[in-house]
Scaffold this motif. Structure first.
Motif, PDB file in Angstrom:
ATOM      1  N   VAL A  24       0.802  -1.182   0.030  1.00  0.00           N
ATOM      2  CA  VAL A  24       0.030  -0.046  -0.091  1.00  0.00           C
ATOM      3  C   VAL A  24       0.766   1.210  -0.217  1.00  0.00           C
ATOM      4  O   VAL A  24       1.985   1.059   0.580  1.00  0.00           O
ATOM      5  N   TYR A  25       0.625   2.081  -0.719  1.00  0.00           N
ATOM      6  CA  TYR A  25       1.272   3.448  -0.786  1.00  0.00           C
ATOM      7  C   TYR A  25       0.382   4.719  -0.045  1.00  0.00           C
ATOM      8  O   TYR A  25      -0.755   5.202  -0.481  1.00  0.00           O
ATOM      9  N   GLU A  26       0.895   5.071   0.983  1.00  0.00           N
ATOM     10  CA  GLU A  26       0.456   6.704   1.530  1.00  0.00           C
ATOM     11  C   GLU A  26       1.014   7.611   0.733  1.00  0.00           C
ATOM     12  O   GLU A  26       2.144   7.735   0.675  1.00  0.00           O
ATOM     13  N   HIS A  27      -0.004   8.285   0.077  1.00  0.00           N
ATOM     14  CA  HIS A  27       0.513   9.325  -0.838  1.00  0.00           C
ATOM     15  C   HIS A  27       0.225  10.853  -0.424  1.00  0.00           C
ATOM     16  O   HIS A  27      -0.724  10.966  -0.053  1.00  0.00           O
ATOM     17  N   GLU A  28       1.242  11.759  -0.398  1.00  0.00           N
ATOM     18  CA  GLU A  28       1.107  12.841  -0.117  1.00  0.00           C
ATOM     19  C   GLU A  28       0.762  13.543  -1.914  1.00  0.00           C
ATOM     20  O   GLU A  28       1.822  13.717  -2.400  1.00  0.00           O
ATOM     21  N   SER A  29      -0.503  14.013  -1.898  1.00  0.00           N
ATOM     22  CA  SER A  29      -0.792  14.257  -3.186  1.00  0.00           C
ATOM     23  C   SER A  29      -0.431  15.549  -3.594  1.00  0.00           C
ATOM     24  O   SER A  29      -0.535  16.490  -2.691  1.00  0.00           O
ATOM     25  N   ILE A  30      -0.150  15.937  -4.855  1.00  0.00           N
ATOM     26  CA  ILE A  30       0.198  17.194  -5.114  1.00  0.00           C
ATOM     27  C   ILE A  30      -1.278  17.791  -5.504  1.00  0.00           C
ATOM     28  O   ILE A  30      -2.012  17.350  -6.355  1.00  0.00           O
ATOM     29  N   LEU A  31      -1.613  18.727  -4.788  1.00  0.00           N
ATOM     30  CA  LEU A  31      -3.017  19.289  -4.956  1.00  0.00           C
ATOM     31  C   LEU A  31      -3.028  20.619  -5.912  1.00  0.00           C
ATOM     32  O   LEU A  31      -2.324  21.378  -6.033  1.00  0.00           O
ATOM     33  N   SER A  32      -4.392  20.732  -6.743  1.00  0.00           N
ATOM     34  CA  SER A  32      -4.708  21.928  -7.195  1.00  0.00           C
ATOM     35  C   SER A  32      -4.432  22.892  -6.192  1.00  0.00           C
ATOM     36  O   SER A  32      -5.330  23.085  -5.157  1.00  0.00           O
ATOM     37  N   PRO A  33      -3.725  23.985  -6.650  1.00  0.00           N
ATOM     38  CA  PRO A  33      -3.806  25.247  -5.568  1.00  0.00           C
ATOM     39  C   PRO A  33      -5.299  25.993  -5.500  1.00  0.00           C
ATOM     40  O   PRO A  33      -5.495  26.598  -4.421  1.00  0.00           O
ATOM     41  N   ASN A  34      -6.257  25.635  -6.479  1.00  0.00           N
ATOM     42  CA  ASN A  34      -7.441  26.642  -6.618  1.00  0.00           C
ATOM     43  C   ASN A  34      -8.471  25.733  -7.051  1.00  0.00           C
ATOM     44  O   ASN A  34      -8.767  25.562  -8.131  1.00  0.00           O
ATOM     45  N   PRO A  35      -8.814  24.599  -6.273  1.00  0.00           N
ATOM     46  CA  PRO A  35      -9.647  23.546  -6.606  1.00  0.00           C
ATOM     47  C   PRO A  35     -10.964  23.937  -7.094  1.00  0.00           C
ATOM     48  O   PRO A  35     -11.752  23.270  -7.787  1.00  0.00           O
ATOM     49  N   THR A  36     -11.249  25.261  -6.499  1.00  0.00           N
ATOM     50  CA  THR A  36     -12.922  25.755  -6.893  1.00  0.00           C
ATOM     51  C   THR A  36     -12.851  26.284  -8.429  1.00  0.00           C
ATOM     52  O   THR A  36     -13.974  26.445  -8.860  1.00  0.00           O
ATOM     53  N   VAL A  37     -11.680  26.673  -8.956  1.00  0.00           N
ATOM     54  CA  VAL A  37     -11.482  27.351 -10.205  1.00  0.00           C
ATOM     55  C   VAL A  37     -11.398  26.290 -11.403  1.00  0.00           C
ATOM     56  O   VAL A  37     -10.983  25.330 -11.431  1.00  0.00           O
ATOM     57  N   LEU A  38     -12.513  26.735 -12.282  1.00  0.00           N
ATOM     58  CA  LEU A  38     -12.567  25.517 -13.680  1.00  0.00           C
ATOM     59  C   LEU A  38     -11.281  25.531 -14.466  1.00  0.00           C
ATOM     60  O   LEU A  38     -10.930  26.732 -14.698  1.00  0.00           O
ATOM     61  N   VAL A  39     -10.811  24.408 -14.711  1.00  0.00           N
ATOM     62  CA  VAL A  39      -9.338  24.516 -15.843  1.00  0.00           C
ATOM     63  C   VAL A  39      -9.866  23.707 -16.874  1.00  0.00           C
ATOM     64  O   VAL A  39     -10.801  23.023 -16.805  1.00  0.00           O
ATOM     65  N   ASP A  40      -8.911  23.565 -17.808  1.00  0.00           N
ATOM     66  CA  ASP A  40      -9.163  22.934 -18.998  1.00  0.00           C
ATOM     67  C   ASP A  40      -8.681  21.407 -18.754  1.00  0.00           C
ATOM     68  O   ASP A  40      -8.015  21.078 -17.765  1.00  0.00           O
ATOM     69  N   ARG A  41      -9.152  20.408 -19.381  1.00  0.00           N
ATOM     70  CA  ARG A  41      -8.609  19.110 -19.309  1.00  0.00           C
ATOM     71  C   ARG A  41      -7.218  18.842 -19.331  1.00  0.00           C
ATOM     72  O   ARG A  41      -6.763  18.083 -18.601  1.00  0.00           O
TER      73      ARG A  41
END
Ligand SMILES: *[C@@H]1O[C@H](CO)[C@@H](O)[C@H](O)[C@H]1NC(C)=O
Ligand SMILES: *[C@@H]1O[C@H](CO)[C@@H](O)[C@H](O)[C@H]1NC(C)=O
Ligand SMILES: *[C@@H]1O[C@H](CO)[C@@H](O)[C@H](O)[C@H]1NC(C)=O
Ligand SMILES: *[C@@H]1O[C@H](CO)[C@@H](O)[C@H](O)[C@H]1NC(C)=O
Ligand SMILES: *[C@@H]1O[C@H](CO)[C@@H](O)[C@H](O)[C@H]1NC(C)=O
Length: 521
Positions: free
Chosen positions: A36-53
């Motif tokens: 199993v891998y406990e992962h520190e995910s790289i997060l979007s700095p602005n998760p509520t903003v709509l980005v492109d695919r």
């Protein structure tokens, strides 16, 4: 190497186990190697903003790069299956619309056999699935990961959301050829407004050549009957893969504490992968068998952690836990009316309407103990202090009475209390709990009992039991520094569930019977 060992086995005919080599690792017969891998995910700095695919794929690609390194490392250590955490690829705190570019298309159909690595052209918007599938294929390993998925629906479907698509929090499992063998959509969402609850619970299992079938569910699901308990019951599942993004909550619901309790309660193996974000209280992963745990809990460090362990396949049908638990109810008879003994082996009962909650003894002197109330995990527990060198305590609330026989092996000035709660928990989710808990308090005043505590030095030998009304009891045993221990004994006796332990390996933080009374949710 393996050949010579097997050879030796035959020649000497004294070996109890035979061995085989899996990618350079000597593996015991009847065992498999899990990761199993406990992962520190790289997060979007602005998760509520709509980005492109494309931007979404770039961010997820950075997490997938780390996944790939870990798959290679795990395979090199002989792992046959690897599990990644919930939200590990896309992150969290999205809105329903801002998560859309992060979603892969997944057909939730068992009739379609699809290998995303070998047949990438079959469906659009499946880049994440393709990468995961290729990792499994290239490294010849079963792989389980969690991602956001979308599924268009028709307006004729009465459940179809107004934007014309379902969005699910989904686990996917690939076999060692990269074939998509199972998809599970999270049923008990935890305030995840970006996702829909599937119309029906998924009971998802997939088969492996090394350990038979695995069941899967996600995070908060572990606290509910549907689909977790029902899956285990219906499919006689003995191996569970469990991606999670769990915020620790002491004293009863830290990740590793509850993961282990689930494995012991249902006598299953669990491969649990949490994400690693200590600032949000998220850490705690492990590989659990009913009798042994390999865990990781780290509130300080950064980065991920790969756990690889060889564990036995559970094949023997253990005396069916659930069935035997159900039988206890049929035997339920009225508790006796007079106090006879606090030993569980005799009939357990106290005098009706007894004023005191128990007695603690100190050099022959007996003390009467005060009852008090304190908030633990947002619930109003009724407690008594655990004073003196040894004693016998009882504390009741509603229909549940909890009993404790204790002896302090190492006397310290730490305050402990025995608490009971029998009621509907309503904060951050609604579910009915019956709990008997021996906890270390935050300080020396009663009001600190139930607080989050991480260190303890007192060693307490105890037997803890209660007349729970549900067969679903999770035995918790948490020790100093968020380490785990196993009870010497536990189970049903005289219509009470009990747990006993002499000599925990370090100071006692929590010993508890956490019962879930699903019908009363
Ligand atoms: C996500 O939301 C939680 C609670 O709303 C907040 O505490 C946390 O900081 C947020 N995390 C990120 C990465 O935005
Ligand atoms: C994928 O999308 C392209 C461009 O929109 C479209 O031409 C193609 O038919 C789609 N393929 C599938 C399998 O849906
Ligand atoms: C906890 O329950 C007791 C007994 O029902 C009650 O007297 C007390 O007010 C409650 N405390 C809180 C904080 O609700
Ligand atoms: C548990 O024991 C107490 C005390 O004997 C009793 O009042 C209560 O009814 C019992 N609960 C159940 C469910 O039997
Ligand atoms: C635990 O300690 C108690 C009291 O000291 C003793 O009666 C009991 O036999 C012990 N149990 C085990 C399993 O050693």
């Amino acid at each position: 190497m393996a050949y010579t060992m097997v050879d030796l086995c035959w020649k000497l005919s004294v070996c109890f186990f035979c061995y085989q080599v899996v990618l350079g690792r000597v593996k015991k017969e009847g065992h498999y190697v899990a990761a199993v891998y406990e992962h520190e995910s790289i997060l979007s700095p602005n998760p509520t903003v709509l980005v492109d695919r494309q931007s979404a794929l770039e961010l997820m690609g950075r997490n997938l790069d780390i996944y790939e390194e870990q798959v290679v490392a795990a395979a090199r250590q002989g792992a046959q299956i690897i599990v990644f955490p919930e939200d590990g690829i896309h992150g969290f705190n999205f809105t329903r619309s801002s998560i859309y570019p992060y979603l892969d298309f997944v057909l939730h159909s068992r009739s379609v056999k699809w290998n995303p690595c070998r047949e990438p052209y079959l469906f659009n918007d499946t880049e994440v699935l393709q990468r995961l599938s290729c990792m499994a294929l290239k490294n010849k390993i079963f792989l389980v990961a969690n991602l956001g998925t979308k599924q268009p629906c028709e307006y004729t479907d009465p459940h179809c959301p107004t934007d014309g698509r379902y969005q699910f929090n989904t686990n996917v499992a690939f076999n060692d050829d990269g074939m998509l063998v199972a998809t599970y959509r999270k049923h008990n969402l935890y305030f995840e407004y970006a996702f829909d609850t599937p119309p029906e619970p998924d009971y998802e299992v997939f088969d492996t050549p090394f350990a038979g079938k695995f069941g899967m569910f996600t995070c908060f699901d572990i606290l509910f009957f549907e689909p977790a308990v029902n899956l285990i019951r219906r499919y006689n599942v003995k191996q569970v893969v469990y991606p999670t993004a769990w915020m620790n909550q002491l004293p009863l619901l830290s990740a590793v504490e509850f993961q282990q309790a689930f494995a012991t309660a249902f006598k299953v193996n669990i491969l649990a992968a949490n994400i690693h974000h200590p600032t949000l209280g998220m850490t705690g992963s492990g590989i659990y068998t009913p009798v042994k745990s390999f865990i990781y809990h780290n509130m300080e460090g950064h980065g991920g952690k790969l756990i690889v362990a060889e564990i036995p396949v559970i094949t023997i049908d253990y005396e069916n836990n659930l069935e035997s638990n159900k039988r206890f109810r049929e035997n339920l008879h009225h508790s006796c009316k007079t106090f006879t003994s606090t030993s569980l082996d005799d009939q357990v009962c106290f005098k009706e309407g007894e004023e005191t909650a128990g007695r603690a003894s100190e050099k022959g002197k007996e003390q009467l103990l005060p009852l008090f109330y304190a908030e633990m995990m947002y619930d109003n527990f009724t407690l008594v202090p655990v004073w003196g060198r040894k004693g016998e305590l009882q504390v009741c609330a509603n229909t549940l009475c909890c009993y404790l026989n204790y002896r302090r092996a190492v006397l310290t000035d730490e305050l402990y209390a025995l608490g009971v709660f029998d009621g509907l928990h309503t904060v951050h989710g609604t579910y009915y709990v019956q709990a008997c808990a021996l906890v270390k308090c935050g300080g020396l005043s009663f009001s600190t009992c139930g607080q989050e505590v991480t260190d303890a030095t007192a060693l307490i030998d105890f037997q803890l039991w209660g007349n729970m009304s549900t067969p679903y009891i999770f035995p918790l045993l948490l020790t100093s520094g968020i380490t785990l221990d196993f009870a010497d004994d536990m189970g049903w006796k005289n219509n009470h569930y009990y747990i006993s332990k002499n000599r925990t390996s370090s100071g006692l933080l929590t010993a508890a019977l956490y019962g879930r009374w699903y019908e009363k949710d």
